[in-house]
Scaffold this motif. Sequence first.
Motif, PDB file in Angstrom:
ATOM      1  N   ASN A   1       0.945  -1.175  -0.066  1.00 17.75           N
ATOM      2  CA  ASN A   1      -0.029  -0.168  -0.246  1.00 17.75           C
ATOM      3  C   ASN A   1       0.907   1.314   0.004  1.00 17.75           C
ATOM      4  O   ASN A   1       0.370   2.537  -0.322  1.00 17.75           O
ATOM      5  CB  ASN A   1      -0.797  -0.083   1.231  1.00 17.75           C
ATOM      6  N   SER A   2       2.067   1.167   0.676  1.00 19.60           N
ATOM      7  CA  SER A   2       2.880   2.405   0.682  1.00 19.60           C
ATOM      8  C   SER A   2       3.321   2.668  -0.598  1.00 19.60           C
ATOM      9  O   SER A   2       3.553   3.740  -1.077  1.00 19.60           O
ATOM     10  CB  SER A   2       3.825   2.091   1.952  1.00 19.60           C
ATOM     11  N   GLN A   3       3.779   1.656  -1.405  1.00 20.36           N
ATOM     12  CA  GLN A   3       4.361   1.813  -2.754  1.00 20.36           C
ATOM     13  C   GLN A   3       3.231   2.288  -3.433  1.00 20.36           C
ATOM     14  O   GLN A   3       3.754   3.353  -4.297  1.00 20.36           O
ATOM     15  CB  GLN A   3       4.847   0.388  -3.390  1.00 20.36           C
TER      16      GLN A   3
ATOM     17  N   PHE B   1       0.964   6.810  -6.571  1.00 21.62           N
ATOM     18  CA  PHE B   1      -0.507   7.729  -6.911  1.00 21.62           C
ATOM     19  C   PHE B   1      -0.050   9.145  -6.553  1.00 21.62           C
ATOM     20  O   PHE B   1      -0.522  10.094  -7.515  1.00 21.62           O
ATOM     21  CB  PHE B   1      -1.781   7.269  -5.971  1.00 21.62           C
ATOM     22  N   ARG B   2       0.285   9.137  -5.340  1.00 23.00           N
ATOM     23  CA  ARG B   2       0.764  10.775  -5.100  1.00 23.00           C
ATOM     24  C   ARG B   2       1.517  11.385  -6.275  1.00 23.00           C
ATOM     25  O   ARG B   2       1.545  12.686  -6.305  1.00 23.00           O
ATOM     26  CB  ARG B   2       1.583  10.936  -3.761  1.00 23.00           C
ATOM     27  N   GLN B   3       2.587  10.676  -6.684  1.00 29.54           N
ATOM     28  CA  GLN B   3       3.570  11.354  -7.660  1.00 29.54           C
ATOM     29  C   GLN B   3       2.892  11.558  -8.827  1.00 29.54           C
ATOM     30  O   GLN B   3       3.268  12.440  -9.757  1.00 29.54           O
ATOM     31  CB  GLN B   3       4.582  10.349  -7.914  1.00 29.54           C
ATOM     32  N   ARG B   4       1.832  10.952  -9.382  1.00 25.50           N
ATOM     33  CA  ARG B   4       1.208  10.901 -10.646  1.00 25.50           C
ATOM     34  C   ARG B   4      -0.162  11.864 -10.566  1.00 25.50           C
ATOM     35  O   ARG B   4      -0.683  12.311 -11.602  1.00 25.50           O
ATOM     36  CB  ARG B   4       0.978   9.518 -11.231  1.00 25.50           C
TER      37      ARG B   4
ATOM     38  N   GLY C   1     -13.879  18.715   3.961  1.00 24.23           N
ATOM     39  CA  GLY C   1     -15.120  18.295   4.828  1.00 24.23           C
ATOM     40  C   GLY C   1     -14.722  17.043   5.416  1.00 24.23           C
ATOM     41  O   GLY C   1     -13.578  16.638   5.334  1.00 24.23           O
ATOM     42  N   PRO C   2     -15.693  16.359   6.066  1.00 23.92           N
ATOM     43  CA  PRO C   2     -15.276  15.087   6.622  1.00 23.92           C
ATOM     44  C   PRO C   2     -14.771  14.119   5.449  1.00 23.92           C
ATOM     45  O   PRO C   2     -15.506  14.120   4.536  1.00 23.92           O
ATOM     46  CB  PRO C   2     -16.588  14.658   7.102  1.00 23.92           C
ATOM     47  N   VAL C   3     -13.397  13.764   5.324  1.00 27.33           N
ATOM     48  CA  VAL C   3     -13.075  12.556   4.230  1.00 27.33           C
ATOM     49  C   VAL C   3     -12.788  11.571   5.066  1.00 27.33           C
ATOM     50  O   VAL C   3     -12.535  11.374   6.283  1.00 27.33           O
ATOM     51  CB  VAL C   3     -11.869  13.384   3.676  1.00 27.33           C
ATOM     52  N   THR C   4     -12.498  10.347   4.099  1.00 25.44           N
ATOM     53  CA  THR C   4     -12.154   9.041   4.649  1.00 25.44           C
ATOM     54  C   THR C   4     -10.994   8.824   4.148  1.00 25.44           C
ATOM     55  O   THR C   4     -10.656   9.209   2.902  1.00 25.44           O
ATOM     56  CB  THR C   4     -13.333   8.000   4.350  1.00 25.44           C
ATOM     57  N   THR C   5     -10.093   7.962   4.652  1.00 26.31           N
ATOM     58  CA  THR C   5      -8.684   7.466   4.183  1.00 26.31           C
ATOM     59  C   THR C   5      -8.313   6.297   4.480  1.00 26.31           C
ATOM     60  O   THR C   5      -9.092   5.567   5.484  1.00 26.31           O
ATOM     61  CB  THR C   5      -7.657   8.724   4.530  1.00 26.31           C
ATOM     62  N   SER C   6      -7.254   5.526   3.895  1.00 19.71           N
ATOM     63  CA  SER C   6      -6.846   4.268   4.427  1.00 19.71           C
ATOM     64  C   SER C   6      -5.926   4.487   5.608  1.00 19.71           C
ATOM     65  O   SER C   6      -5.593   5.249   6.202  1.00 19.71           O
ATOM     66  CB  SER C   6      -5.880   3.629   3.370  1.00 19.71           C
ATOM     67  N   SER C   7      -5.969   3.379   6.522  1.00 18.90           N
ATOM     68  CA  SER C   7      -5.316   3.280   7.799  1.00 18.90           C
ATOM     69  C   SER C   7      -3.871   3.593   7.683  1.00 18.90           C
ATOM     70  O   SER C   7      -3.268   4.232   8.445  1.00 18.90           O
ATOM     71  CB  SER C   7      -5.340   1.826   8.284  1.00 18.90           C
ATOM     72  N   GLU C   8      -3.341   3.390   6.477  1.00 17.16           N
ATOM     73  CA  GLU C   8      -2.028   3.477   6.076  1.00 17.16           C
ATOM     74  C   GLU C   8      -1.660   5.128   6.173  1.00 17.16           C
ATOM     75  O   GLU C   8      -0.704   5.770   6.821  1.00 17.16           O
ATOM     76  CB  GLU C   8      -1.602   3.083   5.023  1.00 17.16           C
ATOM     77  N   GLU C   9      -2.535   5.809   5.485  1.00 17.00           N
ATOM     78  CA  GLU C   9      -2.436   7.393   5.450  1.00 17.00           C
ATOM     79  C   GLU C   9      -2.858   8.006   6.734  1.00 17.00           C
ATOM     80  O   GLU C   9      -2.252   9.004   7.177  1.00 17.00           O
ATOM     81  CB  GLU C   9      -3.263   7.844   4.366  1.00 17.00           C
ATOM     82  N   MET C  10      -3.792   7.461   7.402  1.00 17.42           N
ATOM     83  CA  MET C  10      -4.348   7.993   8.724  1.00 17.42           C
ATOM     84  C   MET C  10      -3.231   7.893   9.678  1.00 17.42           C
ATOM     85  O   MET C  10      -2.919   8.928  10.663  1.00 17.42           O
ATOM     86  CB  MET C  10      -5.332   7.021   9.321  1.00 17.42           C
ATOM     87  N   ALA C  11      -2.327   6.788   9.590  1.00 11.03           N
ATOM     88  CA  ALA C  11      -1.131   6.623  10.706  1.00 11.03           C
ATOM     89  C   ALA C  11      -0.088   7.586  10.271  1.00 11.03           C
ATOM     90  O   ALA C  11       0.615   7.998  11.171  1.00 11.03           O
ATOM     91  CB  ALA C  11      -0.690   5.251  10.459  1.00 11.03           C
ATOM     92  N   ARG C  12      -0.294   8.459   9.362  1.00 13.27           N
ATOM     93  CA  ARG C  12       0.886   9.648   9.036  1.00 13.27           C
ATOM     94  C   ARG C  12       0.244  10.835   9.461  1.00 13.27           C
ATOM     95  O   ARG C  12       0.973  11.864   9.385  1.00 13.27           O
ATOM     96  CB  ARG C  12       1.200   9.700   7.562  1.00 13.27           C
ATOM     97  N   LEU C  13      -1.130  11.044  10.017  1.00 13.02           N
ATOM     98  CA  LEU C  13      -1.542  12.186  10.191  1.00 13.02           C
ATOM     99  C   LEU C  13      -1.617  12.320  11.757  1.00 13.02           C
ATOM    100  O   LEU C  13      -1.572  11.404  12.317  1.00 13.02           O
ATOM    101  CB  LEU C  13      -2.960  12.224   9.812  1.00 13.02           C
TER     102      LEU C  13
END
Length: 117
Positions: free
Chosen positions: A4-6, A11-14, A29-41
Amino acid sequence: MTSNSQKLRYFRQRIPAFACVPGCHDCCGPVTTSSEEMARLPVKSEAEHEAALEDLRCPHLGDKGCQVYAERPLICRLFGTTPRLACPNGQRPAEMIDPKLERQIMRFFKETRQVLV
Ligand code: SF4
Ligand code: SF4
């Protein structure tokens, strides 16, 4: 097998970048994200989450805009780059997102458990 991290890095680069109306955060507004991205916040308290949700805002939106811009979730990056998530203020990149990349991102949303930011 791609982690997922790869995938996130790919995705972020493109996802095409574009300039927003200065100071605008109309699409936050209220948004959802993957646990992986959540862990970086940064972690917000339950009270902060509840207060944000009550006002239908994102807990990471501050007086000067997004406080986690470098780590903002994919959905925030995607907004405005596809006709399906068009900017209400008419901003857009010179070239909209490659439809194949958009499909890959949509698949990623489906395949990962999405949590409320
Ligand atoms: S994408 Fe559009 S609505 Fe969202 S912050 Fe940028 S200018 Fe504002
Ligand atoms: S993470 Fe940042 S860009 Fe995304 S909704 Fe929250 S404040 Fe807006």
